[in-house]
Design a protein around this motif. Structure first.
Motif, PDB file in Angstrom:
ATOM      1  N   LYS A  53       0.830  -1.205   0.000  1.00 65.14           N
ATOM      2  CA  LYS A  53       0.000   0.000   0.000  1.00 65.14           C
ATOM      3  C   LYS A  53       0.866   1.256   0.000  1.00 65.14           C
ATOM      4  O   LYS A  53       0.501   2.267  -0.594  1.00 65.14           O
ATOM      5  CB  LYS A  53      -0.931   0.005   1.225  1.00 65.14           C
ATOM      6  CG  LYS A  53      -2.081  -0.981   1.083  1.00 65.14           C
ATOM      7  CD  LYS A  53      -2.983  -0.937   2.303  1.00 65.14           C
ATOM      8  CE  LYS A  53      -4.018  -2.050   2.246  1.00 65.14           C
ATOM      9  NZ  LYS A  53      -4.659  -2.244   3.556  1.00 65.14           N
ATOM     10  N   SER A  84       2.064   1.829  -3.458  1.00 63.10           N
ATOM     11  CA  SER A  84       0.991   2.396  -4.278  1.00 63.10           C
ATOM     12  C   SER A  84       0.548   3.778  -3.797  1.00 63.10           C
ATOM     13  O   SER A  84      -0.237   4.440  -4.460  1.00 63.10           O
ATOM     14  CB  SER A  84      -0.222   1.462  -4.279  1.00 63.10           C
ATOM     15  OG  SER A  84       0.019   0.366  -5.122  1.00 63.10           O
ATOM     16  N   ILE A 103      -1.197   4.515  -0.973  1.00 61.12           N
ATOM     17  CA  ILE A 103      -2.442   4.552  -0.199  1.00 61.12           C
ATOM     18  C   ILE A 103      -2.133   4.810   1.281  1.00 61.12           C
ATOM     19  O   ILE A 103      -2.959   5.330   2.015  1.00 61.12           O
ATOM     20  CB  ILE A 103      -3.204   3.210  -0.362  1.00 61.12           C
ATOM     21  CG1 ILE A 103      -3.582   2.992  -1.814  1.00 61.12           C
ATOM     22  CG2 ILE A 103      -4.426   3.139   0.520  1.00 61.12           C
ATOM     23  CD1 ILE A 103      -4.562   3.987  -2.356  1.00 61.12           C
ATOM     24  N   PRO A 132      -0.614   9.084  -5.845  1.00 62.19           N
ATOM     25  CA  PRO A 132      -0.974   7.669  -5.971  1.00 62.19           C
ATOM     26  C   PRO A 132      -1.559   7.301  -7.332  1.00 62.19           C
ATOM     27  O   PRO A 132      -1.163   6.284  -7.909  1.00 62.19           O
ATOM     28  CB  PRO A 132      -2.025   7.473  -4.869  1.00 62.19           C
ATOM     29  CG  PRO A 132      -1.732   8.525  -3.870  1.00 62.19           C
ATOM     30  CD  PRO A 132      -1.123   9.681  -4.595  1.00 62.19           C
ATOM     31  N   ALA A 133      -2.474   8.123  -7.845  1.00 64.12           N
ATOM     32  CA  ALA A 133      -3.143   7.757  -9.090  1.00 64.12           C
ATOM     33  C   ALA A 133      -2.219   7.864 -10.305  1.00 64.12           C
ATOM     34  O   ALA A 133      -2.541   7.379 -11.385  1.00 64.12           O
ATOM     35  CB  ALA A 133      -4.390   8.620  -9.306  1.00 64.12           C
ATOM     36  N   PRO A 177       0.521   4.072 -11.193  1.00 66.00           N
ATOM     37  CA  PRO A 177       0.328   2.999 -12.168  1.00 66.00           C
ATOM     38  C   PRO A 177       0.815   3.386 -13.562  1.00 66.00           C
ATOM     39  O   PRO A 177       1.278   2.539 -14.315  1.00 66.00           O
ATOM     40  CB  PRO A 177      -1.184   2.785 -12.154  1.00 66.00           C
ATOM     41  CG  PRO A 177      -1.620   3.244 -10.807  1.00 66.00           C
ATOM     42  CD  PRO A 177      -0.730   4.413 -10.483  1.00 66.00           C
ATOM     43  N   HIS A 178       0.734   4.684 -13.869  1.00 71.10           N
ATOM     44  CA  HIS A 178       1.150   5.127 -15.198  1.00 71.10           C
ATOM     45  C   HIS A 178       2.658   5.041 -15.373  1.00 71.10           C
ATOM     46  O   HIS A 178       3.169   5.100 -16.487  1.00 71.10           O
ATOM     47  CB  HIS A 178       0.655   6.555 -15.449  1.00 71.10           C
ATOM     48  CG  HIS A 178      -0.849   6.671 -15.379  1.00 71.10           C
ATOM     49  ND1 HIS A 178      -1.654   6.426 -16.473  1.00 71.10           N
ATOM     50  CD2 HIS A 178      -1.690   6.955 -14.358  1.00 71.10           C
ATOM     51  CE1 HIS A 178      -2.922   6.577 -16.117  1.00 71.10           C
ATOM     52  NE2 HIS A 178      -2.973   6.893 -14.838  1.00 71.10           N
ATOM     53  N   HIS A 188      -0.645  -3.030  -9.160  1.00 69.49           N
ATOM     54  CA  HIS A 188      -0.862  -3.579  -7.824  1.00 69.49           C
ATOM     55  C   HIS A 188      -2.089  -4.480  -7.866  1.00 69.49           C
ATOM     56  O   HIS A 188      -3.193  -4.016  -8.113  1.00 69.49           O
ATOM     57  CB  HIS A 188      -1.076  -2.398  -6.856  1.00 69.49           C
ATOM     58  CG  HIS A 188      -1.234  -2.812  -5.426  1.00 69.49           C
ATOM     59  ND1 HIS A 188      -1.076  -1.931  -4.392  1.00 69.49           N
ATOM     60  CD2 HIS A 188      -1.542  -3.991  -4.848  1.00 69.49           C
ATOM     61  CE1 HIS A 188      -1.276  -2.547  -3.241  1.00 69.49           C
ATOM     62  NE2 HIS A 188      -1.570  -3.799  -3.492  1.00 69.49           N
ATOM     63  N   PRO A 206      -4.294  -6.282  -5.556  1.00 71.71           N
ATOM     64  CA  PRO A 206      -4.406  -6.192  -4.105  1.00 71.71           C
ATOM     65  C   PRO A 206      -4.864  -7.479  -3.434  1.00 71.71           C
ATOM     66  O   PRO A 206      -5.437  -8.371  -4.074  1.00 71.71           O
ATOM     67  CB  PRO A 206      -5.428  -5.081  -3.892  1.00 71.71           C
ATOM     68  CG  PRO A 206      -6.262  -5.093  -5.113  1.00 71.71           C
ATOM     69  CD  PRO A 206      -5.377  -5.570  -6.241  1.00 71.71           C
ATOM     70  N   GLN A 262     -10.315  -7.478  -4.848  1.00 66.93           N
ATOM     71  CA  GLN A 262     -10.818  -6.124  -5.092  1.00 66.93           C
ATOM     72  C   GLN A 262     -11.174  -5.847  -6.543  1.00 66.93           C
ATOM     73  O   GLN A 262     -10.893  -4.770  -7.064  1.00 66.93           O
ATOM     74  CB  GLN A 262      -9.779  -5.076  -4.643  1.00 66.93           C
ATOM     75  CG  GLN A 262      -9.243  -5.287  -3.274  1.00 66.93           C
ATOM     76  CD  GLN A 262     -10.058  -4.584  -2.205  1.00 66.93           C
ATOM     77  OE1 GLN A 262     -10.990  -3.848  -2.510  1.00 66.93           O
ATOM     78  NE2 GLN A 262      -9.751  -4.855  -0.966  1.00 66.93           N
ATOM     79  N   VAL A 263     -11.809  -6.823  -7.193  1.00 63.72           N
ATOM     80  CA  VAL A 263     -12.263  -6.567  -8.564  1.00 63.72           C
ATOM     81  C   VAL A 263     -13.447  -5.597  -8.496  1.00 63.72           C
ATOM     82  O   VAL A 263     -14.057  -5.423  -7.447  1.00 63.72           O
ATOM     83  CB  VAL A 263     -12.691  -7.864  -9.294  1.00 63.72           C
ATOM     84  CG1 VAL A 263     -11.503  -8.773  -9.477  1.00 63.72           C
ATOM     85  CG2 VAL A 263     -13.804  -8.580  -8.538  1.00 63.72           C
ATOM     86  N   PHE A 264     -13.758  -4.938  -9.620  1.00 63.44           N
ATOM     87  CA  PHE A 264     -14.921  -4.053  -9.662  1.00 63.44           C
ATOM     88  C   PHE A 264     -16.157  -4.930  -9.854  1.00 63.44           C
ATOM     89  O   PHE A 264     -16.464  -5.348 -10.974  1.00 63.44           O
ATOM     90  CB  PHE A 264     -14.786  -3.032 -10.788  1.00 63.44           C
ATOM     91  CG  PHE A 264     -13.568  -2.166 -10.644  1.00 63.44           C
ATOM     92  CD1 PHE A 264     -13.435  -1.317  -9.552  1.00 63.44           C
ATOM     93  CD2 PHE A 264     -12.557  -2.201 -11.587  1.00 63.44           C
ATOM     94  CE1 PHE A 264     -12.312  -0.518  -9.413  1.00 63.44           C
ATOM     95  CE2 PHE A 264     -11.436  -1.405 -11.460  1.00 63.44           C
ATOM     96  CZ  PHE A 264     -11.312  -0.560 -10.362  1.00 63.44           C
ATOM     97  N   MET A 291     -10.368  -1.428 -17.478  1.00 60.00           N
ATOM     98  CA  MET A 291      -9.934  -0.483 -16.448  1.00 60.00           C
ATOM     99  C   MET A 291      -8.485  -0.734 -16.067  1.00 60.00           C
ATOM    100  O   MET A 291      -7.751   0.190 -15.729  1.00 60.00           O
ATOM    101  CB  MET A 291     -10.830  -0.591 -15.218  1.00 60.00           C
ATOM    102  CG  MET A 291     -12.175   0.070 -15.377  1.00 60.00           C
ATOM    103  SD  MET A 291     -12.034   1.830 -15.760  1.00 60.00           S
ATOM    104  CE  MET A 291     -12.326   1.831 -17.520  1.00 60.00           C
ATOM    105  N   TYR A 326      -6.114   1.238 -18.099  1.00 62.73           N
ATOM    106  CA  TYR A 326      -6.354   2.678 -18.031  1.00 62.73           C
ATOM    107  C   TYR A 326      -5.070   3.472 -18.280  1.00 62.73           C
ATOM    108  O   TYR A 326      -5.104   4.622 -18.678  1.00 62.73           O
ATOM    109  CB  TYR A 326      -6.922   3.024 -16.645  1.00 62.73           C
ATOM    110  CG  TYR A 326      -7.537   4.389 -16.561  1.00 62.73           C
ATOM    111  CD1 TYR A 326      -8.781   4.645 -17.112  1.00 62.73           C
ATOM    112  CD2 TYR A 326      -6.872   5.435 -15.925  1.00 62.73           C
ATOM    113  CE1 TYR A 326      -9.351   5.898 -17.044  1.00 62.73           C
ATOM    114  CE2 TYR A 326      -7.438   6.702 -15.849  1.00 62.73           C
ATOM    115  CZ  TYR A 326      -8.676   6.922 -16.408  1.00 62.73           C
ATOM    116  OH  TYR A 326      -9.239   8.170 -16.344  1.00 62.73           O
ATOM    117  N   ARG A 361      -6.232  -7.958 -14.762  1.00 68.88           N
ATOM    118  CA  ARG A 361      -6.385  -6.502 -14.709  1.00 68.88           C
ATOM    119  C   ARG A 361      -5.024  -5.849 -14.494  1.00 68.88           C
ATOM    120  O   ARG A 361      -4.720  -4.802 -15.073  1.00 68.88           O
ATOM    121  CB  ARG A 361      -7.335  -6.182 -13.549  1.00 68.88           C
ATOM    122  CG  ARG A 361      -7.984  -4.852 -13.576  1.00 68.88           C
ATOM    123  CD  ARG A 361      -8.981  -4.709 -12.443  1.00 68.88           C
ATOM    124  NE  ARG A 361      -8.355  -4.904 -11.135  1.00 68.88           N
ATOM    125  CZ  ARG A 361      -8.973  -4.707  -9.972  1.00 68.88           C
ATOM    126  NH1 ARG A 361     -10.237  -4.311  -9.954  1.00 68.88           N
ATOM    127  NH2 ARG A 361      -8.358  -4.895  -8.830  1.00 68.88           N
TER     128      ARG A 361
END
Lengths: 237, 318
Positions: free
Chosen positions: A45, A48, A50, A70-71, A74-75, A80, A82, A86-88, A99, A102, A147
């Motif tokens: 975390k 990432s 968080i 944080p956002a 990933p770029h 990560h 998790p 924690q899938v949508f 996603m 993204y 993902r």
């Protein structure tokens, strides 16, 4: 590629990680093992963004990661996956993978990665239009990994991918992780409670206990260490 | 004949219910979008509707920027344009105020930030109402169009029964449907829409995907504001209004959204449509003062019999 130095995290005065140093080289599979509550997920975390750090540094290819929001991380190539998947749940399987893609890199390579994902996990192709919340635990784990792969990452971080899965399904997941590492040459940082499997896969391992690294080294060193053999592998002297 | 008159009355109430219901549905969708994506209950939604009505009023009547379109087209163009204007207002409100009590920072807190959100959105409502009073005045306004006093007549073929379709309301209803379809397309088909849904579904995992959740919330708040504002602009074409119009409509919006199931967009639209229906049908048997009472009777019935709403899923998102 990833260098963590003297890194500490606290939750309301309680030290979760203290003075952790760790490095992951290009193309390596590095495993972090240890008991519950050792701080393994906290470390992820923090990478990432968080969880805020108390002190220390995290660098990706020499670049200070802690100053990146944080956002944005990933770029930069960090994926990560998790703990607890924690899938949508309210999105379809296909939308979950989209996603994942993204990031700019993920979008640019989406067609190829999607093909690779379906090769690794054919079930996700069959379930493409289904809501992710209706998948079984094993399928959700596959989707969570897919993902992560969809972002075309440089570093894939897997947090307890075997958690709560039937042994046969967990074995299959480990097989796929190994395959991704060998065939795609992806750099992987793996946190696992199933120590034997994790150490078997890795190039290098770290043992984390109550927020500290108590042991580290290549696979052979760890597997032959008496403490590891007794405490984690259930083997006698 | 008696029954023909009755039939005519019922059919006309149904027609009015559908057209007004579509506009109610649209305003409900705006509220539902904000709740569904941000989990923020926005008490200022009625006042954003009011801003939409005044935006249309200034564009069409007071400043006459859109007057060149003629009195038939301008009111509806004004209503649609109220959308982007109030979108910007919503964006700024979120940026400066709402973001401080919502988003990732409150996800982990004990009450999920709901106390702060309640106080803040109520405060925004009061500021908008009284600010509106200062800026726009207390005089009732209207966006006049000849279409609001003319109707298309549809022969039913049953005796002399004829349905009168008020032109302003029919066009408003169609515009409302159009906006809802466009929003639905945006959320279901585009990358932005999917990212908004992902941010709503699991904010932490969305961050791991590289989605800026706070920005997603800002877009959702602005979109929800803009959509309700379009409904406000449409209302302005057939009803006169003051800066306090939001109070009447916020009741309708909440009833509609709860009716359809909190967080479900299409549910919110059907909820609003149902409210419009009940309101117009009740006009057949009840005096106008009791129309809102009729809405609440139906509302209470649904809350008692189907608390998750007509279209809600009870177990969705604890």
């Amino acid at each position: 590629m990833l260098d963590i130095e003297d890194f500490s995290v606290a939750y309301g005065g309680l030290r979760a990680l203290s003075g952790v140093s760790l490095s992951v080289g290009e193309g390596q599979l590095v495993a972090i093992v240890g008991p519950n509550g050792a701080g393994k997920s906290t470390l992820f975390k923090a990478i990432s963004g968080i969880v805020p750090p108390v002190s220390g540094s995290i660098r990706l290819d020499g670049r200070d990661l802690l100053s990146v929001p944080p956002a944005r991380r990933p770029h930069l190539g960090i994926a990560h996956v998790p703990e607890g998947r924690q899938v949508f749940k309210t999105l379809t399987v296909r939308e979950n993978i989209e996603m994942g893609a993204y990031t700019e890199a993920g979008r640019a390579r989406f067609a190829q990665t999607l093909e690779r994902i379906h090769e690794l996990f054919p079930i996700l192709y069959e379930r493409a239009g289904q809501l992710a919340g209706t998948l079984s635990g094993g399928e959700q784990q596959m989707l969570a990994i897919a993902r992560g792969l969809a972002s075309a990452p440089r570093l894939l971080m897997l947090d307890e991918p075997s958690m709560g899965l039937a042994p046969a399904v967990a074995d299959m997941i480990f097989e796929r992780i190994s395959q991704i590492h060998r065939e795609d040459g992806l750099t992987i940082l793996l946190v696992e409670q199933r120590v034997a499997e994790a150490l078997e896969l890795c190039d290098r391992g770290y043992v984390l206990e109550t927020g500290r690294i108590v042991l580290d080294g290549p696979f052979q060193t760890l597997i032959n260490d008496d403490r590891v053999r007794r405490a984690y592998l259930g083997l006698g002297d | 004949m008696e029954w023909e008159i009755l039939l005519e009355n019922v059919l006309n109430a149904l027609a009015a219910g559908i057209t007004i219901g579509c506009i109610y549905g649209l305003m409900c969708v705006g509220l539902s979008l904000i709740f569904g994506i941000m989990r923020v209950v926005n008490f200022a939604q009625g006042d954003l509707l009011m801003l939409g009505a005044y935006a249309a009023f200034y564009l069409v009547a007071a400043w006459g920027v859109l007057a060149f379109l003629g009195p038939e087209v301008a009111p509806f163009a004004g209503a649609i344009l109220a959308g982007p204007i109030v979108f910007a207002v919503g964006w700024l409100l979120h940026r400066w105020i709402v973001a401080r009590v919502s988003g990732l920072r409150t996800v982990a807190s004990l009450d999920e930030g709901h106390f702060g959100q309640l106080i803040v959105t109520l405060g925004i409502a009061l500021i908008l109402q009284n600010g509106g009073l200062i800026l726009f005045g207390s005089m009732p306004r209207a966006v006049r169009t000849p279409l609001s006093s003319s109707a298309w007549m549809v022969e039913t073929g049953i005796g002399d029964a004829t349905i009168f379709l008020n032109k302003a309301r029919v066009i408003s209803g169609l515009a409302a449907i159009l906006v809802v379809v466009a929003l639905y397309w945006l959320l279901e088909r585009t990358r932005l829409g999917k990212a908004l849904r992902a941010a709503a579904d699991n904010p932490t995992a969305a961050t791991y995907m590289g989605i800026d959740v706070d920005r997603a919330h800002r877009i959702a708040f602005a979109l929800g504001s803009g959509i309700t504002a379009v409904a406000g602009g449409l209302v302005a074409s057939y009803l006169s209004f003051t800066p306090f119009m939001g109070l009447d409509f916020v009741v309708i919006m909440y009833a509609g959204v709860v009716l359809g199931g909190m967080g479900s967009l299409l549910g919110a639209f059907w909820g609003g449509l149902t409210i419009g229906f009940v309101q117009q049908i009740s006009a057949l048997v009840l005096p106008p003062q009791l129309q809102n009472a009729a809405i609440f009777v139906v509302f209470l019935l649904i809350v008692v019999l189907r608390p998750q709403g007509l279209f809600g899923r009870s177990a969705e998102r604890a």
